[in-house]
Design a protein around this motif. Structure first.
Motif, PDB file in Angstrom:
ATOM      1  N   VAL A 105      44.225  34.095  47.682  1.00 22.83           N
ATOM      2  CA  VAL A 105      43.377  34.297  46.912  1.00 22.83           C
ATOM      3  C   VAL A 105      43.002  33.287  45.760  1.00 22.83           C
ATOM      4  O   VAL A 105      42.106  32.860  45.314  1.00 22.83           O
ATOM      5  CB  VAL A 105      43.486  35.660  46.021  1.00 22.83           C
ATOM      6  CG1 VAL A 105      42.338  35.954  44.936  1.00 22.83           C
ATOM      7  CG2 VAL A 105      43.484  36.840  47.022  1.00 22.83           C
ATOM      8  N   ALA A 117      43.261  31.605  40.401  1.00 15.60           N
ATOM      9  CA  ALA A 117      43.382  33.314  40.281  1.00 15.60           C
ATOM     10  C   ALA A 117      44.186  33.545  39.132  1.00 15.60           C
ATOM     11  O   ALA A 117      44.361  34.847  38.450  1.00 15.60           O
ATOM     12  CB  ALA A 117      44.136  33.968  41.630  1.00 15.60           C
ATOM     13  N   SER A 129      35.346  39.775  42.218  1.00 19.14           N
ATOM     14  CA  SER A 129      34.498  39.972  43.228  1.00 19.14           C
ATOM     15  C   SER A 129      32.911  39.558  42.939  1.00 19.14           C
ATOM     16  O   SER A 129      32.153  39.035  43.715  1.00 19.14           O
ATOM     17  CB  SER A 129      34.781  41.130  44.239  1.00 19.14           C
ATOM     18  OG  SER A 129      36.007  41.279  44.728  1.00 19.14           O
ATOM     19  N   LEU A 185      41.193  40.211  48.619  1.00 16.76           N
ATOM     20  CA  LEU A 185      41.992  39.539  49.590  1.00 16.76           C
ATOM     21  C   LEU A 185      41.150  39.476  51.042  1.00 16.76           C
ATOM     22  O   LEU A 185      41.183  38.141  51.749  1.00 16.76           O
ATOM     23  CB  LEU A 185      43.329  40.101  49.919  1.00 16.76           C
ATOM     24  CG  LEU A 185      44.282  39.668  50.928  1.00 16.76           C
ATOM     25  CD1 LEU A 185      44.631  38.023  50.427  1.00 16.76           C
ATOM     26  CD2 LEU A 185      45.474  40.306  51.156  1.00 16.76           C
ATOM     27  N   ALA A 188      38.720  36.807  50.581  1.00 19.02           N
ATOM     28  CA  ALA A 188      39.306  35.470  50.566  1.00 19.02           C
ATOM     29  C   ALA A 188      39.820  35.015  52.019  1.00 19.02           C
ATOM     30  O   ALA A 188      39.548  33.976  52.477  1.00 19.02           O
ATOM     31  CB  ALA A 188      40.503  35.485  49.834  1.00 19.02           C
TER      32      ALA A 188
END
Length: 284
Positions: A105, A117, A129, A185, A188
């Motif tokens: 991520v 992150a 997101s 996730l 990503a």
């Protein structure tokens, strides 16, 4: 008695719960004691073309104020948003994901947002997101809400919100943080591929003014946040908005702009307003 049965049958055919709604983003609200009509319009939060058609401009001219989901011209909203972006109870993304997955991520966010992150470690994963939404478009980001605000401000009218940022962000405390982290996730790992495909499909449905299709697309989404939490994301909020829409429209003709997914369905705003006695009809 035959006349009453005929009327009941006619109403069922027009407004029956099982009937799919027409393809329209703009709906006129009248009846139920309203002296002047109000309008409700389905928006999309990111698009390549946010231009408003003639009917929508006309409806904005006929009404005297704008209600969006949030009061987007409230200067204090950004500060309030920062306050409610964080997860409760000191939960962190780095503890929701394994070290290996957090690194995935992290590299993904560095690639697409030029930020680590680690900067978002305490943020609700869905907020992160949402920041990626402009990346779903292969064009310059535009917002339908921004266009509605421009017209409203030009007319010298006020803008209000159906809910405040605290209420909206509470939704993402009710959806498990782990689910949100897992979806981030997935985004990503696919490098936005799956998300972009779904969003492009959603844009096409929106262009077709297919509000029933919008709801169906959310229901069928690979994203568990959308597909498994419609009560939290849509239905509960719709029900909370109905008394506000009803009371507001009874006082002053108002243009309401909400996400198009809120309009359709048995618990959508249109059918809920009809149950309250309003006539809600498409403007095409």
């Amino acid at each position: 008695m035959k006349y009453l049965l005929l009327v009941a049958g006619l109403l069922t055919s027009l407004y029956g719960n099982s009937q799919e709604l027409e393809k329209s983003l703009l709906w006129k609200i009248s009846g139920n004691g309203l002296q002047e009509p109000s309008y409700i319009f389905g928006t999309i939060h990111a698009t390549c073309d946010a231009s408003l058609d003639e009917n929508t401009i006309k409806a904005l001219q006929e009404t005297k104020q704008l209600y969006l989901e949030l009061d987007m011209d409230d200067k204090a909203m950004q500060m309030q948003m920062l306050k409610y972006m964080k997860m409760n109870n000191d939960v962190k993304l780095s503890t929701l994901l394994s070290a290996e997955d957090f690194k995935i991520v992290d590299e993904f966010l560095k690639k697409h947002m030029n930020m680590s992150a680690k900067m978002f470690d305490t943020f609700k994963p869905f907020v992160v997101s949402s920041m990626l939404l402009p990346k779903m478009l292969d064009c310059k980001f535009q917002s339908v809400e921004s266009e509605l605000i421009k017209v409203t401000e030009k007319q010298g009218e006020e803008i209000y919100g159906l809910e405040d940022i605290k209420d909206q962000m509470k939704v993402f405390d009710a959806i498990p943080y782990q689910v949100q982290a897992d979806e981030l996730l997935k985004t990503a790992k696919s490098d936005l591929k799956q998300d972009k495909e779904e969003f492009i499909k959603l844009l096409e449905i929106y262009k077709d003014k297919d509000i029933e299709g919008m709801l169906k697309a959310m229901d069928e989404s690979e994203n568990k946040i959308s597909s498994e939490n419609q009560d939290l994301l849509l239905n509960n909020r719709n029900k909370n908005w109905i008394p506000i829409i009803s009371e507001t429209a009874s006082k002053i003709p108002t243009f309401f702009g909400v996400g198009a997914g809120h309009l359709a369905g048995e618990e959508g705003v249109i059918k809920l307003l009809r149950k309250e006695g309003f006539i809600v009809e498409p403007v095409q």
